[in-house]
Design a protein around this motif. Sequence first.
Motif, PDB file in Angstrom:
ATOM      1  N   LEU A  52       0.826  -1.213   0.000  1.00 43.72           N
ATOM      2  CA  LEU A  52       0.000   0.000   0.000  1.00 43.72           C
ATOM      3  C   LEU A  52       0.859   1.262   0.000  1.00 43.72           C
ATOM      4  CD1 LEU A  52      -2.752  -1.111   2.529  1.00 43.72           C
ATOM      5  CD2 LEU A  52      -3.038  -0.760   0.063  1.00 43.72           C
ATOM      6  N   LEU A  53       1.957   1.249   0.722  1.00 48.04           N
ATOM      7  CA  LEU A  53       2.857   2.400   0.702  1.00 48.04           C
ATOM      8  C   LEU A  53       3.435   2.605  -0.699  1.00 48.04           C
ATOM      9  CD1 LEU A  53       4.736   1.865   4.088  1.00 48.04           C
ATOM     10  CD2 LEU A  53       3.095   3.684   3.548  1.00 48.04           C
ATOM     11  N   THR A  54       3.769   1.498  -1.358  1.00 50.39           N
ATOM     12  CA  THR A  54       4.285   1.577  -2.727  1.00 50.39           C
ATOM     13  C   THR A  54       3.213   2.106  -3.670  1.00 50.39           C
ATOM     14  OG1 THR A  54       5.753  -0.294  -2.286  1.00 50.39           O
ATOM     15  CG2 THR A  54       5.354   0.254  -4.593  1.00 50.39           C
ATOM     16  N   ALA A  55       1.989   1.599  -3.522  1.00 50.15           N
ATOM     17  CA  ALA A  55       0.892   2.042  -4.384  1.00 50.15           C
ATOM     18  C   ALA A  55       0.598   3.519  -4.185  1.00 50.15           C
ATOM     19  CB  ALA A  55      -0.351   1.201  -4.103  1.00 50.15           C
ATOM     20  N   ARG A  56       0.586   3.968  -2.945  1.00 44.98           N
ATOM     21  CA  ARG A  56       0.348   5.393  -2.667  1.00 44.98           C
ATOM     22  C   ARG A  56       1.409   6.255  -3.345  1.00 44.98           C
ATOM     23  NH1 ARG A  56      -2.471   9.379  -2.579  1.00 44.98           N
ATOM     24  NH2 ARG A  56      -4.015   8.253  -1.336  1.00 44.98           N
ATOM     25  N   ALA A  57       2.672   5.869  -3.215  1.00 48.90           N
ATOM     26  CA  ALA A  57       3.749   6.632  -3.855  1.00 48.90           C
ATOM     27  C   ALA A  57       3.586   6.646  -5.371  1.00 48.90           C
ATOM     28  CB  ALA A  57       5.109   6.043  -3.464  1.00 48.90           C
ATOM     29  N   ASN A  58       3.174   5.517  -5.940  1.00 48.62           N
ATOM     30  CA  ASN A  58       2.971   5.462  -7.386  1.00 48.62           C
ATOM     31  C   ASN A  58       1.806   6.341  -7.827  1.00 48.62           C
ATOM     32  OD1 ASN A  58       5.079   3.739  -8.182  1.00 48.62           O
ATOM     33  ND2 ASN A  58       3.927   1.922  -7.571  1.00 48.62           N
ATOM     34  N   ALA A  59       0.735   6.386  -7.032  1.00 51.40           N
ATOM     35  CA  ALA A  59      -0.402   7.242  -7.380  1.00 51.40           C
ATOM     36  C   ALA A  59       0.015   8.706  -7.401  1.00 51.40           C
ATOM     37  CB  ALA A  59      -1.543   7.018  -6.387  1.00 51.40           C
ATOM     38  N   VAL A  60       0.780   9.111  -6.404  1.00 50.71           N
ATOM     39  CA  VAL A  60       1.248  10.499  -6.352  1.00 50.71           C
ATOM     40  C   VAL A  60       2.176  10.797  -7.529  1.00 50.71           C
ATOM     41  CG1 VAL A  60       2.623  12.140  -5.017  1.00 50.71           C
ATOM     42  CG2 VAL A  60       0.947  10.679  -3.855  1.00 50.71           C
ATOM     43  N   ALA A  61       3.110   9.880  -7.783  1.00 51.10           N
ATOM     44  CA  ALA A  61       4.076  10.093  -8.865  1.00 51.10           C
ATOM     45  C   ALA A  61       3.407  10.191 -10.225  1.00 51.10           C
ATOM     46  CB  ALA A  61       5.104   8.963  -8.867  1.00 51.10           C
ATOM     47  N   ASN A  62       2.274   9.504 -10.391  1.00 46.58           N
ATOM     48  CA  ASN A  62       1.581   9.521 -11.681  1.00 46.58           C
ATOM     49  C   ASN A  62       0.430  10.519 -11.738  1.00 46.58           C
ATOM     50  OD1 ASN A  62       2.729   7.426 -13.597  1.00 46.58           O
ATOM     51  ND2 ASN A  62       2.572   6.219 -11.724  1.00 46.58           N
ATOM     52  N   GLY A  63       0.362  11.397 -10.744  1.00 50.05           N
ATOM     53  CA  GLY A  63      -0.564  12.512 -10.800  1.00 50.05           C
ATOM     54  C   GLY A  63      -2.009  12.210 -10.476  1.00 50.05           C
TER      55      GLY A  63
END
Length: 292
Positions: A157-168
Amino acid sequence: MTLLDPTLSRRAGLAAITKTLTAAGIDPAGSDARFLILGVLGLTPTDLALGGDESLGSEGAARLRSAVARRLAGEPVARILGAWEFWGLPFELSPATLVPRPDTETLVEAALARCPERSRPLRLLDLGTGSGCILIALLAELPNAFGIGLDRSLDALLTARANAVANGVGERAAFLNGDWGAAIQGAFDLVVANPPYIAREVIAGLATEVREHDPVAALDGGEDGLAAYRSILAEVGAGGGIAPGALLFEVGHDQAGAVSALGRAAGFGAAEIVSDLAGHDRVVALTPKPRS
């Protein structure tokens, strides 16, 4: 392994890595070598094309030697780089997440096919979100949608959250810790899932890249590979607290019939089966039966 001398050009280094991987029987050696030299050196394809005569340098050569040694030991390129592309978007990885695979883009395509009006304010749910790649790809295509990614791994979930932010799309995504649909209730326009679907006894025979480097929890589908589908179907639709407009599963190449039957038994109507580019049944799309 062919020595990667710091004075070698990037182009010569690419050729040397390709030769080394080919000699080790790694296929496709050429694309693996290209991904490694781009990722390890932080280059774009344009950088490599226009600056191919620049030397690797001491630090670059050392990092490449380490990366090639890991690849020769059976570690996938994506794990070595710690990131991979899916749906044209970059995704960071962690030990708790699968490497996004091209076959899974079939699930995204099938979900989008059920959204003729992409500007609608849709509600999405991704069960077992992992790196978040499916949910984030959908949110990138559905500008007014809001999505929830659920996973039992906090690291994922931490990885997914970071990916969501990185992809706008971070402001339109939420992530929830829980076991399939037991942690959430409500109505969603689309529910998607790429659950573990490998039969437990098969895992030991998988390729080294998968068996030793993918999280077992994301592979193990129980004795027959269908345990996660049963759990999800007990919580989504008539039998549980999640009401989907459509429920779409990624499935193993020989599981579409069995998952379709489970869907019917859980109260869904006839299933639509979608094939991937290789012609394998890859997605089972279930729609609730209309109320009489």
